[in-house]
Design a protein around this motif. Structure first.
Motif, PDB file in Angstrom:
ATOM      1  N   ALA A  72       0.631  -0.902   0.069  1.00 16.81           N
ATOM      2  CA  ALA A  72       0.061   0.091   0.167  1.00 16.81           C
ATOM      3  C   ALA A  72       0.576   1.376   0.611  1.00 16.81           C
ATOM      4  CB  ALA A  72      -1.224   0.029   1.083  1.00 16.81           C
ATOM      5  N   VAL A  73       1.936   1.664   0.511  1.00 15.10           N
ATOM      6  CA  VAL A  73       2.898   2.199   0.858  1.00 15.10           C
ATOM      7  C   VAL A  73       3.582   2.542  -0.693  1.00 15.10           C
ATOM      8  CG1 VAL A  73       4.641   3.214   2.004  1.00 15.10           C
ATOM      9  CG2 VAL A  73       2.587   2.523   3.449  1.00 15.10           C
ATOM     10  N   TYR A  74       4.319   1.403  -0.713  1.00 14.09           N
ATOM     11  CA  TYR A  74       4.520   1.365  -2.537  1.00 14.09           C
ATOM     12  C   TYR A  74       3.648   2.365  -3.356  1.00 14.09           C
ATOM     13  CZ  TYR A  74       8.678  -0.629   0.222  1.00 14.09           C
ATOM     14  OH  TYR A  74       9.563  -1.058   1.132  1.00 14.09           O
ATOM     15  N   GLY A  75       2.829   1.898  -3.323  1.00 16.32           N
ATOM     16  CA  GLY A  75       2.033   1.696  -4.490  1.00 16.32           C
ATOM     17  C   GLY A  75       0.756   3.374  -4.487  1.00 16.32           C
ATOM     18  N   ASP A  78       0.270   9.429  -4.523  1.00 18.22           N
ATOM     19  CA  ASP A  78       0.316  10.946  -3.650  1.00 18.22           C
ATOM     20  C   ASP A  78       1.931  10.833  -2.383  1.00 18.22           C
ATOM     21  OD1 ASP A  78       0.895  13.529  -2.972  1.00 18.22           O
ATOM     22  OD2 ASP A  78      -1.788  13.378  -2.747  1.00 18.22           O
ATOM     23  N   VAL A  79       3.065  11.278  -2.963  1.00 20.75           N
ATOM     24  CA  VAL A  79       4.020  10.615  -1.882  1.00 20.75           C
ATOM     25  C   VAL A  79       3.972  12.298  -0.760  1.00 20.75           C
ATOM     26  CG1 VAL A  79       6.168  11.244  -1.324  1.00 20.75           C
ATOM     27  CG2 VAL A  79       5.804   9.564  -3.387  1.00 20.75           C
ATOM     28  N   ASP A  80       3.581  13.457  -1.484  1.00 22.79           N
ATOM     29  CA  ASP A  80       3.339  14.713  -0.860  1.00 22.79           C
ATOM     30  C   ASP A  80       2.355  14.250   0.944  1.00 22.79           C
ATOM     31  OD1 ASP A  80       5.253  15.854  -2.078  1.00 22.79           O
ATOM     32  OD2 ASP A  80       3.619  17.056  -3.216  1.00 22.79           O
ATOM     33  N   ALA A  81       1.475  13.612   0.179  1.00 22.67           N
ATOM     34  CA  ALA A  81       0.107  13.482   1.538  1.00 22.67           C
ATOM     35  C   ALA A  81       0.737  12.839   2.184  1.00 22.67           C
ATOM     36  CB  ALA A  81      -0.764  12.364   0.649  1.00 22.67           C
ATOM     37  N   LEU A  82       1.836  11.496   1.719  1.00 20.40           N
ATOM     38  CA  LEU A  82       2.537  10.774   2.763  1.00 20.40           C
ATOM     39  C   LEU A  82       3.478  11.141   3.354  1.00 20.40           C
ATOM     40  CD1 LEU A  82       3.141   7.100   3.879  1.00 20.40           C
ATOM     41  CD2 LEU A  82       5.513   7.195   2.039  1.00 20.40           C
ATOM     42  N   VAL A  83       4.496  11.997   3.225  1.00 13.76           N
ATOM     43  CA  VAL A  83       5.438  12.854   3.989  1.00 13.76           C
ATOM     44  C   VAL A  83       4.286  14.197   5.064  1.00 13.76           C
ATOM     45  CG1 VAL A  83       6.922  14.742   3.604  1.00 13.76           C
ATOM     46  CG2 VAL A  83       6.617  13.329   2.208  1.00 13.76           C
ATOM     47  N   THR A  84       3.011  14.537   4.409  1.00 10.98           N
ATOM     48  CA  THR A  84       2.703  15.247   5.610  1.00 10.98           C
ATOM     49  C   THR A  84       1.945  14.355   6.464  1.00 10.98           C
ATOM     50  OG1 THR A  84       2.055  16.532   3.504  1.00 10.98           O
ATOM     51  CG2 THR A  84       0.980  16.792   5.174  1.00 10.98           C
ATOM     52  N   ALA A  85       1.472  12.994   6.603  1.00 17.71           N
ATOM     53  CA  ALA A  85       0.909  12.427   7.342  1.00 17.71           C
ATOM     54  C   ALA A  85       1.919  11.940   8.167  1.00 17.71           C
ATOM     55  CB  ALA A  85       0.434  11.016   6.387  1.00 17.71           C
ATOM     56  N   GLN A  94       7.393   8.746  14.475  1.00 14.76           N
ATOM     57  CA  GLN A  94       7.723   8.812  13.986  1.00 14.76           C
ATOM     58  C   GLN A  94       9.508   7.989  13.588  1.00 14.76           C
ATOM     59  OE1 GLN A  94       9.037  12.910  12.712  1.00 14.76           O
ATOM     60  NE2 GLN A  94       6.543  13.073  12.224  1.00 14.76           N
ATOM     61  N   ALA A  95       9.810   7.555  14.203  1.00 16.68           N
ATOM     62  CA  ALA A  95      11.078   7.385  15.230  1.00 16.68           C
ATOM     63  C   ALA A  95      10.904   5.704  15.229  1.00 16.68           C
ATOM     64  CB  ALA A  95      11.297   7.472  16.355  1.00 16.68           C
ATOM     65  N   ALA A  96       9.959   5.198  15.363  1.00 20.76           N
ATOM     66  CA  ALA A  96       9.951   4.166  15.517  1.00 20.76           C
ATOM     67  C   ALA A  96       9.519   3.209  13.813  1.00 20.76           C
ATOM     68  CB  ALA A  96       8.712   3.472  15.764  1.00 20.76           C
ATOM     69  N   VAL A  97       8.686   4.375  13.172  1.00 23.97           N
ATOM     70  CA  VAL A  97       8.539   3.649  11.773  1.00 23.97           C
ATOM     71  C   VAL A  97       9.849   4.117  11.158  1.00 23.97           C
ATOM     72  CG1 VAL A  97       7.344   4.571   9.732  1.00 23.97           C
ATOM     73  CG2 VAL A  97       5.812   4.735  11.680  1.00 23.97           C
ATOM     74  N   ARG A  98      10.494   4.744  10.762  1.00 23.00           N
ATOM     75  CA  ARG A  98      11.621   5.566   9.945  1.00 23.00           C
ATOM     76  C   ARG A  98      12.517   3.931  10.724  1.00 23.00           C
ATOM     77  NH1 ARG A  98      11.738  10.848  12.234  1.00 23.00           N
ATOM     78  NH2 ARG A  98      10.609  11.621  10.468  1.00 23.00           N
ATOM     79  N   ALA A  99      12.809   3.761  11.859  1.00 21.34           N
ATOM     80  CA  ALA A  99      13.528   2.571  12.338  1.00 21.34           C
ATOM     81  C   ALA A  99      13.352   1.142  11.567  1.00 21.34           C
ATOM     82  CB  ALA A  99      14.048   2.293  13.911  1.00 21.34           C
ATOM     83  N   GLY A 134      -5.282   6.543   8.258  1.00 26.50           N
ATOM     84  CA  GLY A 134      -6.590   7.495   8.402  1.00 26.50           C
ATOM     85  C   GLY A 134      -6.442   8.464   7.430  1.00 26.50           C
ATOM     86  N   ALA A 135      -5.133   8.940   7.839  1.00 25.32           N
ATOM     87  CA  ALA A 135      -5.032  10.206   6.805  1.00 25.32           C
ATOM     88  C   ALA A 135      -4.632  10.298   5.637  1.00 25.32           C
ATOM     89  CB  ALA A 135      -3.240  10.659   7.725  1.00 25.32           C
ATOM     90  N   LEU A 136      -4.265   8.817   5.130  1.00 30.19           N
ATOM     91  CA  LEU A 136      -4.356   8.515   3.410  1.00 30.19           C
ATOM     92  C   LEU A 136      -5.397   7.765   2.927  1.00 30.19           C
ATOM     93  CD1 LEU A 136      -0.881   7.038   3.740  1.00 30.19           C
ATOM     94  CD2 LEU A 136      -1.223   9.254   2.844  1.00 30.19           C
ATOM     95  N   THR A 137      -6.449   7.962   3.573  1.00 25.66           N
ATOM     96  CA  THR A 137      -7.480   7.405   2.642  1.00 25.66           C
ATOM     97  C   THR A 137      -9.027   8.584   2.921  1.00 25.66           C
ATOM     98  OG1 THR A 137      -8.543   6.460   5.103  1.00 25.66           O
ATOM     99  CG2 THR A 137      -7.249   4.686   3.519  1.00 25.66           C
TER     100      THR A 137
END
Length: 137
Positions: A72-75, A78-85, A94-99, A134-137
C-alpha cells in the motif's frame, strides 16, 4: 534483505568500514555499537543505490505479516500526502517507523536504538500505521 545486488551490498559494506575507520569517535558512547554500525550501513546502502540510480528487487522483500501495508505504501501516488501524514505523527511514532521501515531494523534492533522495550516499538508502529491509514484514505 534490502538489496538483491551483491555488488551494491559489498560497496555499502566497504564504505561503512571506511567511514568507521575514518571517524570512530562519531559513536557518542550511548546505545549499542551494532545499532550505530547498522545506521551507518543503511545510509551507505541508500547512497550506493542512489549512485547506481537503480533498486534491485529482492524476491521475498514483501514477505511477512505487513506485506499488504508495504504494498500500500509503495503504491501511493501522492508522496506529498505520505510525507505530510508522517510529519503529523508524534516524534516517538515517527522514530519507530523510520527505524523499522526506512532503516530496515528488526523490532529488537529498533528497541535497542530507541532505548525502549520491543513491545513498545511494536505498539508505536501499530499506532503509526493506523494513523497513516486514516490520513491517507
Amino acid at each position: 534483505h534490502r538489496c538483491g545486488d551483491e555488488d551494491v551490498v559489498f560497496e555499502a559494506l566497504q564504505d561503512t568500514f571506511v567511514a568507521v575507520w575514518r571517524n570512530p569517535l562519531s559513536w557518542n558512547g550511548t546505545g549499542e555499537v551494532p545499532a550505530w554500525l547498522w545506521g551507518i550501513a543503511v545510509r551507505r546502502l541508500i547512497g550506493a543505490h542512489r549512485t547506481r540510480n537503480h533498486w534491485s528487487p529482492v524476491a521475498d522483500a514483501g514477505a511477512g505479516p505487513d506485506a499488504g501495508a508495504d504494498e500500500a505504501v509503495y503504491g501511493i501516488e501522492d508522496v506529498d500526502a505520505l510525507v505530510t501524514a508522517m510529519g503529523a505523527l508524534d516524534r516517538d511514532l515517527q522514530a519507530a517507523v523510520r527505524a523499522t521501515y526506512l532503516d530496515g531494523l528488526s523490532v529488537a534492533e529498533a528497541s535497542v536504538l530507541l532505548s525502549v522495550p520491543p513491545g513498545t516499538v511494536k505498539t508505536r508502529v501499530m499506532r503509526a500505521k493506523a494513523q497513516l491509514r486514516g490520513a491517507l484514505t
